[in-house]
Scaffold this active site. Structure first.
Site, PDB file in Angstrom:
ATOM      1  N   THR A  79       0.795  -1.133   0.083  1.00 55.62           N
ATOM      2  CA  THR A  79       0.197   0.002  -0.050  1.00 55.62           C
ATOM      3  C   THR A  79       0.757   1.177   0.090  1.00 55.62           C
ATOM      4  O   THR A  79       2.145   1.165   0.582  1.00 55.62           O
ATOM      5  CB  THR A  79      -0.928  -0.093   1.171  1.00 55.62           C
ATOM      6  OG1 THR A  79      -1.542   1.380   1.509  1.00 55.62           O
ATOM      7  CG2 THR A  79      -0.192  -0.540   2.507  1.00 55.62           C
ATOM      8  N   CYS A 111      -2.050   4.854  -5.197  1.00 53.30           N
ATOM      9  CA  CYS A 111      -2.850   3.993  -4.360  1.00 53.30           C
ATOM     10  C   CYS A 111      -3.005   2.668  -5.036  1.00 53.30           C
ATOM     11  O   CYS A 111      -3.083   2.537  -6.260  1.00 53.30           O
ATOM     12  CB  CYS A 111      -4.215   4.475  -4.200  1.00 53.30           C
ATOM     13  SG  CYS A 111      -5.146   3.659  -3.051  1.00 53.30           S
TER      14      CYS A 111
END
Length: 221
Positions: free
Chosen positions: A74, A188
Protein backbone atom coordinates in the site's frame (compact mmCIF):
# COMPACT_ATOMS: atom_id res chain seq x y z
CA UNK A 1 -4.44 -2.66 2.66
CA UNK A 2 -7.60 -3.87 0.93
CA UNK A 3 -7.77 -7.46 -0.28
CA UNK A 4 -8.62 -6.07 -3.72
CA UNK A 5 -5.06 -4.84 -4.26
CA UNK A 6 -3.57 -7.75 -2.30
CA UNK A 7 -4.96 -10.03 -5.00
CA UNK A 8 -3.27 -7.88 -7.65
CA UNK A 9 0.09 -8.08 -5.85
CA UNK A 10 -0.18 -11.84 -5.58
CA UNK A 11 -1.01 -12.21 -9.27
CA UNK A 12 1.69 -9.83 -10.51
CA UNK A 13 4.44 -11.47 -8.45
CA UNK A 14 3.51 -14.96 -9.60
CA UNK A 15 3.23 -13.81 -13.21
CA UNK A 16 6.63 -12.11 -12.91
CA UNK A 17 8.34 -15.26 -11.64
CA UNK A 18 6.67 -17.41 -14.28
CA UNK A 19 7.72 -14.98 -17.02
CA UNK A 20 11.35 -15.05 -15.91
CA UNK A 21 11.71 -18.73 -14.97
CA UNK A 22 9.06 -20.36 -17.18
CA UNK A 23 7.49 -23.76 -16.80
CA UNK A 24 5.61 -24.41 -13.59
CA UNK A 25 7.55 -21.87 -11.53
CA UNK A 26 5.69 -19.52 -9.20
CA UNK A 27 6.61 -17.04 -6.47
CA UNK A 28 7.49 -18.12 -2.93
CA UNK A 29 5.44 -15.66 -0.86
CA UNK A 30 4.83 -15.28 2.85
CA UNK A 31 1.81 -12.99 3.16
CA UNK A 32 0.00 -11.35 6.06
CA UNK A 33 -3.37 -9.99 4.99
CA UNK A 34 -4.89 -7.57 7.50
CA UNK A 35 -8.45 -6.52 8.30
CA UNK A 36 -8.65 -3.12 6.61
CA UNK A 37 -11.82 -1.97 8.44
CA UNK A 38 -10.17 -1.09 11.78
CA UNK A 39 -7.13 0.36 9.99
CA UNK A 40 -9.29 2.71 7.90
CA UNK A 41 -10.83 4.04 11.12
CA UNK A 42 -7.38 4.56 12.64
CA UNK A 43 -6.29 6.40 9.48
CA UNK A 44 -9.28 8.73 9.72
CA UNK A 45 -8.39 9.48 13.36
CA UNK A 46 -4.71 10.00 12.55
CA UNK A 47 -3.51 7.28 14.94
CA UNK A 48 -0.42 6.47 12.89
CA UNK A 49 1.74 5.16 15.74
CA UNK A 50 -0.91 2.57 16.59
CA UNK A 51 -0.88 1.42 12.98
CA UNK A 52 2.91 1.43 12.88
CA UNK A 53 2.99 -0.94 15.84
CA UNK A 54 0.33 -3.15 14.24
CA UNK A 55 2.24 -3.44 10.98
CA UNK A 56 5.49 -3.88 12.87
CA UNK A 57 4.06 -7.01 14.48
CA UNK A 58 2.92 -8.27 11.07
CA UNK A 59 6.43 -7.65 9.74
CA UNK A 60 7.92 -9.66 12.62
CA UNK A 61 5.66 -12.57 11.68
CA UNK A 62 6.92 -12.42 8.10
CA UNK A 63 10.52 -12.36 9.25
CA UNK A 64 9.89 -15.41 11.44
CA UNK A 65 8.24 -17.09 8.43
CA UNK A 66 11.54 -16.85 6.58
CA UNK A 67 11.04 -13.82 4.34
CA UNK A 68 14.22 -12.31 2.89
CA UNK A 69 12.63 -8.86 2.57
CA UNK A 70 9.23 -7.24 3.05
CA UNK A 71 6.82 -5.14 1.01
CA UNK A 72 4.09 -3.02 2.53
CA UNK A 73 1.44 -3.50 -0.15
CA UNK A 74 0.00 0.00 0.00
CA UNK A 75 1.22 3.53 -0.64
CA UNK A 76 -0.49 5.29 2.28
CA UNK A 77 1.02 3.12 5.00
CA UNK A 78 4.52 4.04 3.86
CA UNK A 79 3.86 7.04 6.08
CA UNK A 80 5.01 4.69 8.88
CA UNK A 81 7.68 2.93 6.80
CA UNK A 82 10.58 3.79 9.10
CA UNK A 83 8.72 2.73 12.24
CA UNK A 84 7.75 -0.62 10.71
CA UNK A 85 11.30 -1.19 9.45
CA UNK A 86 12.58 -0.72 13.00
CA UNK A 87 10.67 -3.84 14.11
CA UNK A 88 12.64 -6.23 11.88
CA UNK A 89 16.20 -6.98 10.82
CA UNK A 90 15.40 -7.71 7.15
CA UNK A 91 14.97 -4.97 4.51
CA UNK A 92 11.71 -3.28 3.59
CA UNK A 93 11.35 -2.33 -0.08
CA UNK A 94 9.92 1.20 -0.30
CA UNK A 95 7.20 1.58 -2.94
CA UNK A 96 8.18 5.18 -3.79
CA UNK A 97 11.79 4.13 -4.41
CA UNK A 98 10.70 1.45 -6.86
CA UNK A 99 8.53 3.95 -8.73
CA UNK A 100 11.19 6.68 -8.68
CA UNK A 101 13.77 4.31 -10.15
CA UNK A 102 11.42 3.60 -13.04
CA UNK A 103 10.63 7.31 -13.51
CA UNK A 104 14.32 8.19 -13.63
CA UNK A 105 14.96 5.39 -16.12
CA UNK A 106 12.20 6.82 -18.32
CA UNK A 107 13.49 10.39 -18.08
CA UNK A 108 10.55 11.75 -16.08
CA UNK A 109 11.45 14.79 -13.94
CA UNK A 110 7.97 16.11 -13.05
CA UNK A 111 5.16 13.77 -12.13
CA UNK A 112 1.56 13.98 -10.96
CA UNK A 113 0.52 12.03 -7.89
CA UNK A 114 -2.88 10.46 -7.23
CA UNK A 115 -3.63 8.63 -4.01
CA UNK A 116 -5.39 8.97 -0.70
CA UNK A 117 -5.45 12.41 0.90
CA UNK A 118 -2.73 11.19 3.24
CA UNK A 119 -0.44 10.40 0.32
CA UNK A 120 -1.25 13.52 -1.67
CA UNK A 121 -1.10 15.97 1.24
CA UNK A 122 1.57 14.72 3.62
CA UNK A 123 5.29 15.00 2.79
CA UNK A 124 6.43 11.39 3.28
CA UNK A 125 5.96 10.47 -0.38
CA UNK A 126 6.44 13.74 -2.26
CA UNK A 127 9.55 14.73 -0.32
CA UNK A 128 11.16 11.34 -0.84
CA UNK A 129 10.80 11.68 -4.61
CA UNK A 130 12.16 15.22 -4.55
CA UNK A 131 15.00 14.82 -2.06
CA UNK A 132 16.27 11.38 -3.02
CA UNK A 133 15.54 11.32 -6.76
CA UNK A 134 15.18 15.00 -7.81
CA UNK A 135 11.67 14.40 -9.14
CA UNK A 136 9.15 17.24 -8.80
CA UNK A 137 5.64 16.25 -7.76
CA UNK A 138 2.33 17.98 -8.46
CA UNK A 139 -0.97 16.98 -6.84
CA UNK A 140 -4.59 17.80 -7.69
CA UNK A 141 -6.36 20.83 -6.21
CA UNK A 142 -8.16 20.17 -2.93
CA UNK A 143 -11.60 19.57 -4.44
CA UNK A 144 -10.11 17.00 -6.82
CA UNK A 145 -8.26 15.38 -3.92
CA UNK A 146 -11.61 14.88 -2.19
CA UNK A 147 -12.94 13.11 -5.29
CA UNK A 148 -9.88 10.86 -5.63
CA UNK A 149 -9.89 9.95 -1.93
CA UNK A 150 -13.62 9.24 -1.68
CA UNK A 151 -13.62 7.00 -4.74
CA UNK A 152 -10.74 4.96 -3.28
CA UNK A 153 -12.39 4.32 0.08
CA UNK A 154 -16.06 4.17 -0.90
CA UNK A 155 -15.74 2.30 -4.20
CA UNK A 156 -12.39 0.76 -5.13
CA UNK A 157 -11.61 -0.75 -1.73
CA UNK A 158 -14.95 -2.58 -1.85
CA UNK A 159 -14.54 -3.69 -5.46
CA UNK A 160 -16.97 -1.19 -6.98
CA UNK A 161 -15.86 0.06 -10.41
CA UNK A 162 -17.99 2.86 -11.88
CA UNK A 163 -17.72 4.47 -15.32
CA UNK A 164 -18.45 7.95 -13.94
CA UNK A 165 -15.64 7.59 -11.42
CA UNK A 166 -13.25 6.57 -14.17
CA UNK A 167 -14.21 9.67 -16.15
CA UNK A 168 -13.68 11.83 -13.07
CA UNK A 169 -10.18 10.40 -12.62
CA UNK A 170 -9.31 10.94 -16.27
CA UNK A 171 -10.40 14.59 -16.02
CA UNK A 172 -8.20 15.05 -12.95
CA UNK A 173 -5.28 13.42 -14.77
CA UNK A 174 -5.78 15.92 -17.62
CA UNK A 175 -5.58 18.78 -15.12
CA UNK A 176 -2.35 17.35 -13.71
CA UNK A 177 -0.94 17.30 -17.23
CA UNK A 178 -1.91 20.98 -17.56
CA UNK A 179 0.19 21.61 -14.43
CA UNK A 180 3.21 20.22 -16.25
CA UNK A 181 3.13 16.57 -15.21
CA UNK A 182 4.98 14.39 -17.71
CA UNK A 183 3.41 11.28 -16.19
CA UNK A 184 1.12 10.33 -13.30
CA UNK A 185 1.78 7.98 -10.40
CA UNK A 186 -1.24 5.86 -9.50
CA UNK A 187 -0.18 6.25 -5.89
CA UNK A 188 -2.79 4.02 -4.34
CA UNK A 189 -2.63 0.33 -5.08
CA UNK A 190 -6.38 0.19 -5.85
CA UNK A 191 -6.43 2.98 -8.49
CA UNK A 192 -5.30 0.67 -11.30
CA UNK A 193 -8.55 -1.22 -10.82
CA UNK A 194 -10.21 1.88 -12.30
CA UNK A 195 -7.77 3.46 -14.78
CA UNK A 196 -4.81 2.07 -16.69
CA UNK A 197 -2.33 2.89 -19.41
CA UNK A 198 -4.80 2.43 -22.23
CA UNK A 199 -7.11 5.16 -20.94
CA UNK A 200 -4.89 8.19 -21.54
CA UNK A 201 -1.90 9.21 -23.63
CA UNK A 202 -0.14 10.47 -20.50
CA UNK A 203 2.11 7.72 -19.05
CA UNK A 204 0.61 6.14 -15.92
CA UNK A 205 2.76 4.34 -13.35
CA UNK A 206 0.85 1.61 -11.53
CA UNK A 207 2.60 1.37 -8.18
CA UNK A 208 1.30 -2.16 -7.61
CA UNK A 209 2.94 -3.46 -10.77
CA UNK A 210 6.18 -1.55 -10.23
CA UNK A 211 6.47 -2.63 -6.57
CA UNK A 212 5.65 -6.25 -7.36
CA UNK A 213 8.16 -6.29 -10.23
CA UNK A 214 10.86 -4.90 -7.94
CA UNK A 215 10.13 -7.71 -5.49
CA UNK A 216 10.44 -10.34 -8.21
CA UNK A 217 13.78 -8.94 -9.36
CA UNK A 218 15.13 -8.87 -5.82
CA UNK A 219 13.88 -12.39 -5.06
CA UNK A 220 15.45 -13.87 -8.17
CA UNK A 221 18.77 -12.15 -7.54
Amino acid sequence: MSWESTASYYRFMNEGVKKRLGGLHSAKIAMKSVDFGPIAKLQARGEWQVMADMLGQEAKDLERAGADFILIGTNTMHLVFDQVAAHVSIPLVHIADAVAEQLKQDGISKVGLLGTKFTMQQPFYKNRLKEMFSIDVVVPELSDQDIVHDIIYNELCVGEILAESKNAYLEIISRLQAQGAQAVILGCTEIALLVNKGDTKLPLYDTTIVHADKAVKLALE
